[in-house]
Write an enzyme that holds these catalytic residues in place. Structure first.
Site, short mmCIF file in Angstrom:
data_model
loop_
_atom_site.label_atom_id
_atom_site.label_comp_id
_atom_site.label_asym_id
_atom_site.label_seq_id
_atom_site.Cartn_x
_atom_site.Cartn_y
_atom_site.Cartn_z
N ASP A 188 67.90 67.75 7.86
CA ASP A 188 66.81 67.55 6.90
C ASP A 188 66.62 68.75 5.97
O ASP A 188 65.91 68.66 4.98
CB ASP A 188 65.49 67.36 7.66
CG ASP A 188 65.32 65.94 8.16
OD1 ASP A 188 65.90 65.04 7.56
OD2 ASP A 188 64.59 65.76 9.15
C1 BGC Z 1 62.42 71.03 10.14
C2 BGC Z 1 63.39 69.95 10.54
C3 BGC Z 1 62.74 68.61 10.43
C4 BGC Z 1 62.08 68.44 9.08
C5 BGC Z 1 61.38 67.12 8.93
C6 BGC Z 1 61.79 70.74 8.82
O1 BGC Z 1 60.82 71.69 8.53
O2 BGC Z 1 63.08 72.27 10.11
O3 BGC Z 1 63.89 70.18 11.83
O4 BGC Z 1 63.70 67.63 10.63
O5 BGC Z 1 61.19 69.48 8.83
O6 BGC Z 1 60.21 67.06 9.59
C1 NOJ Z 2 64.44 67.12 13.36
C2 NOJ Z 2 64.35 65.73 12.82
O1 NOJ Z 2 63.49 64.97 13.63
C3 NOJ Z 2 65.72 65.10 12.76
O2 NOJ Z 2 65.61 63.82 12.16
C4 NOJ Z 2 66.67 65.96 12.01
O3 NOJ Z 2 67.93 65.34 12.04
C5 NOJ Z 2 66.75 67.34 12.62
N1 NOJ Z 2 65.45 67.91 12.70
C6 NOJ Z 2 67.66 68.28 11.84
O4 NOJ Z 2 67.09 68.66 10.63
#
Ligand code: BGC
Ligand code: NOJ
Length: 812
Positions: free
Chosen positions: A484
């Site tokens: 993400d």
């Molecule tokens: C986090 C991710 C997460 C994303 C969506 C980011 O701040 O680092 O792990 O998937 O937010 O919530």
């Molecule tokens: C947490 C999110 O829930 C997941 O969807 C995502 O793939 C990982 N972070 C990596 O960013």
């Protein structure tokens, strides 16, 4: 340093020191009513949706940590204490917290009074039941005062924390006998209320927080408790609470048990809401209270819950000779898979329950760790998820569990999302054998009239990738892929906007993802195989061509010489290449492209995994990228916003370590696979709990990587795809027992010095007692014997439901 120990017999983690390095929590409930409970009884309850139906209030990230919970206060002749140590923190003579499968037992002892408190949500019940057992271990009789405490949340957990000009005027309660009712907003649009009751007559109560605690006091010094006298307060506005007051006399050696019920009632029809003008209809509450009005009834419900878990966990039982591995596979990893399946990423001590609903990609991945436990619930989830999809295969990134509608606030455009629907559905069908799900009529974006078969949803998912290819014929990344934080089209300089939802400038972008490419090859092949299974060979042929083209595109444009590239950016420049200054190599593309076996013959898989070992592996696990980003790179987005070694910027993202492990099993390197697995496995890091910080019985999303200030320190425990991926990896790729359409495939990949292992696996109603014998190899099945008869190949043919079968597997 440890703060407790595992009790595998009872399937519990036993915390013996309340000062854990972080609150160590557990989850109660597993269908509609849920609670979070810490080792000091902190936490909260909600009905289905942690944002919209929050029942009790919790204060995240407060001082002291873990503030708000279901607290029992004991006033023993002026000494005030809690069985769970907090909030009074009176030094206890004995403290123990047993977190088990959807229940928690916290026991405290002070001055010869023992208080054992059991917390659980009985099956099919919209309530948390709490049984408090007080025992007098003294030689003389004791008179003590017991106060309960729960603080109501005004339902919407987000506005509860914000809109005080309204909130402080809306709170309303009713009191009848030993039950305290929370009916805020019931008079207007809500058809639900909550209540807190106890099964004995009470000698008093409080329902107004200020009266009970005192305006300038803390939870540790509620004035009613210290004064030993309740105020009989009736809340009007401000902050309604529920506190019972009970005077208890205990003879030497005597025990008394009290049952408290913290429940929720919802009416289907507005006509049933009222008993009389202004008086709520308490009938449903009273029915639930009556079900648990004796300790014996509670004990029976508790046994039922335990039986439920015995049955669930019976579906996969490993005997490996490695105690730490067995307890993860047989108990805790499966348990965490159920929890992540239920909660997605919404409510933990790192997720506040107000921001995030059910993730499209997250929920599909969670399925693979859960589907063998209760396939019908996985089926329902797949349909819910698919119903939020758009006709072109694109998706909302998340949906709210209460409404099951796509959540517009979080947006969409993550181009990996559609693939996960294929991934989840295939896992479901292979486990259950239920092809009928493909014919279910499923709407798009929940719009009536748009229904198409689930199979059609899979087709548009597949097409979404091939309709969104970039200049190298690799998948366009969209807003982001699995990571993400790799926001290649976002270019944000505004600290007030979220990388996740800010404008996505993908128009004209050349940003392509090697992670999606690998994912597409794996899931695309699954799709092709599924098409053939259902006899749709034309579609299989069409799809196969695209999968083969993708393999070529990766080989031609996705290879950096020693490893797979990670992506191309908006301008078409390489990411994850030796040419880059930072972020030369990334885990995701190594994981997915090796899982897909792309370039296996050409040596790419081996080179890629050797590079992972060389550049990404460290003492605590495999980091996400290397070198970590030390500067903010506007064209990369959130990934470079994190300090080096944390989260997506070179943290050990436990979720994707298993991808590399599976890649290692493709190569057949069982020793490397096992070594990586063990490094991040919680039961193996228990000894360093002081460094690791979070619970030693469940996975955390991230362990700080080698570039971090404190390598080895973990964060974000519980709600992470790590649970499902590690379970999937250990059971299906290392132990190698994998559901296939025609039976159970056996293909272990283990260290050469393992002598073997035994697994009892339930599969489509039959039980398979599998014994694997190894004689010095890491991979390869030489002989397969099913019920005494040798079978060719490595697939155990399906046996009749109800049968118990013995299987012998000789590796070599
Ligand atoms: C986090 C991710 C997460 C994303 C969506 C980011 O701040 O680092 O792990 O998937 O937010 O919530
Ligand atoms: C947490 C999110 O829930 C997941 O969807 C995502 O793939 C990982 N972070 C990596 O960013």
């Amino acid at each position: 340093m440890k703060f407790g120990h595992f009790d595998d017999q009872r399937r519990e983690y036993v915390i013996t020191n309340p000062r854990t390095p972080w609150p160590w929590i557990n989850y109660l409930g597993n269908e509609d009513f849920f609670s979070l409970i810490s080792n000091t009884a902190g936490g909260y309850s909600f009905y289905k949706d942690a944002k919209f139906r929050r029942i009790t209030r919790y204060r995240y990230n407060n001082v002291p940590m873990d503030n708000g919970g279901r607290y029992f206060y004991i006033n023993d002749n002026g000494t005030v204490w809690n069985p769970g140590w907090k909030p009074c923190k009176t030094e206890l003579d004995k403290y123990e917290c047993r977190h088990g499968m959807n229940y928690t037992i916290i026991t405290g002892e002070k001055n010869g009074i023992e208080a054992e408190t059991l917390f659980f949500v009985p099956l099919k019940t919209l309530a948390e039941v709490q049984k408090v057992k007080l025992t007098n271990k003294n030689k003389e009789a004791k008179k003590i005062k017991l106060f309960s405490f729960a603080e109501w949340c005004l339902w919407n957990a987000a506005t509860d924390m914000e809109n005080f000009q309204r909130n402080f005027s809306t709170g309303e309660v009713e009191i009848e006998g030993s039950a305290l009712y929370h009916k805020t907003e019931f008079k207007e649009r809500r058809n639900h209320y909550a209540y807190y009751s106890v099964n004995v007559p009470i000698q008093g109560y409080d329902t107004d927080r200020e009266s009970f605690i005192g305006l300038y006091n803390e939870f540790s010094e509620p004035q009613a408790v210290t004064a030993g006298k309740p105020n009989m307060s009736v809340a009007h506005g401000w902050s309604p609470i529920a506190s019972h007051y009970i005077e208890v006399e205990l003879q030497p050696g005597e025990s008394k048990e009290f049952v408290f019920v913290l429940g929720y009632v919802e009416f289907e029809s507005r006509d049933d809401k009222w008993e009389s003008k202004g008086v709520i209809n308490k009938k449903p509450a009273k029915e639930t209270i009556a079900k648990f009005d004796t300790a014996a009834k509670v004990d029976a419900a508790f046994m039922e819950l335990r039986g439920y878990w015995d049955n669930l966990l019976d579906s996969y039982v490993l005997k490996s000779g490695e105690e730490k591995l067995d307890r993860m596979v047989n108990i805790w990893n499966q348990y965490q898979c159920m929890i992540t399946f239920n909660f997605s990423r919404s409510a933990s001590f790192f997720e506040s329950g107000v921001g995030r609903g059910m993730g499209f990609r997250d929920s599909n991945q969670d399925l693979v760790g859960f589907v063998h436990q209760i396939p019908p619930r996985a089926r329902e989830r797949i349909i819910d998820i698919a119903s939020t999809q758009f006709p072109d295969g694109g998706c909302y990134h998340q949906y709210q569990p209460l409404t099951k509608r796509g959540n517009n606030d979080i947006g969409g455009g993550f181009n990996d999302d559609p693939m996960w629907l294929i991934f989840g559905t295939v896992a479901y069908i292979k486990e259950s054998g239920d092809f009928s799900i493909l014919d279910d009529m499923v709407p798009f974006d929940n719009q009536p009239g748009t229904e198409k078969t689930l199979f059609h949803h899979l087709t548009v998912s597949f097409n979404h990738v091939i309709e969104n290819l970039g200049p190298h014929m690799l998948p366009l990344i969209g807003r982001a892929d699995w990571n993400d934080c790799l926001n290649l089209n976002c270019f944000s300089w505004d600290p007030n906007e979220s990388f996740q939802t800010t404008e996505n400038n993908s128009e004209g972008s050349k940003a392509e993802s090697l992670m999606i490419a690998g994912l597409f090859v794996v899931c695309g092949r699954d799709y092709v195989e599924l098409c053939r299974q259902i006899g749709n060979n034309a579609e299989a042929d069409r799809a196969e061509k695209f999968v083969n083209d993708m393999v070529e595109a990766v080989k031609n444009h996705g290879w950096d010489g020693e490893w797979y590239l990670r992506a191309y950016d908006y301008y078409g420049k390489k990411i994850g290449s030796h040419e880059n200054k930072e972020g030369k190599i990334f885990i995701e593309s190594q994981g997915w492209c090796t899982m897909a076996g792309i370039g296996l013959e050409e040596g790419m898989v081996k080179k890629s995994l050797d590079s992972v070992k060389k550049y990404l592996d460290c003492e605590h696990g495999i980091v996400l990228n290397n070198p970590a980003f030390t500067e903010y790179v506007v064209e990369y987005g959130e990934i470079s916003s994190y300090p080096a070694g944390y989260k997506e910027n070179a943290g050990i993202f436990c979720h994707n370590n298993p991808w590399v492990i599976i890649g290692e099993t493709v190569l057949g390197r069982g020793d490397y696979a096992w070594d990586y697995f063990r490094k991040i496995c919680p039961s193996y890091t228990e000894e360093i709990s002081d460094l690791h910080k979070v619970e030693p019985y469940v996975y955390a999303q991230m362990i700080a990587g080698k570039d971090a200030f404190k390598p080895g320190e973990a964060k974000n425990s519980w709600l992470t795809g790590t649970a499902a991926w590690n379970y999937y990896t250990i059971t299906q790729f290392i132990l190698g027992i994998k559901p296939a359409y025609s039976g159970l495939e056996v293909n272990p990949c283990i260290p050469a010095d393992w002598k073997g292992f035994e697994v009892s696996r339930k599969f489509r109603g039959a039980t398979y007692k599998i014994e694997v014998k190894n004689n010095g190899v890491m991979k390869g099945v030489k002989k397969l014997v099913v019920n005494g008869t040798e079978v060719a190949g490595n697939i155990i043919p399906m046996q009749p439901a109800g049968s118990v079968n013995t299987v012998e597997v000789i590796m070599g």
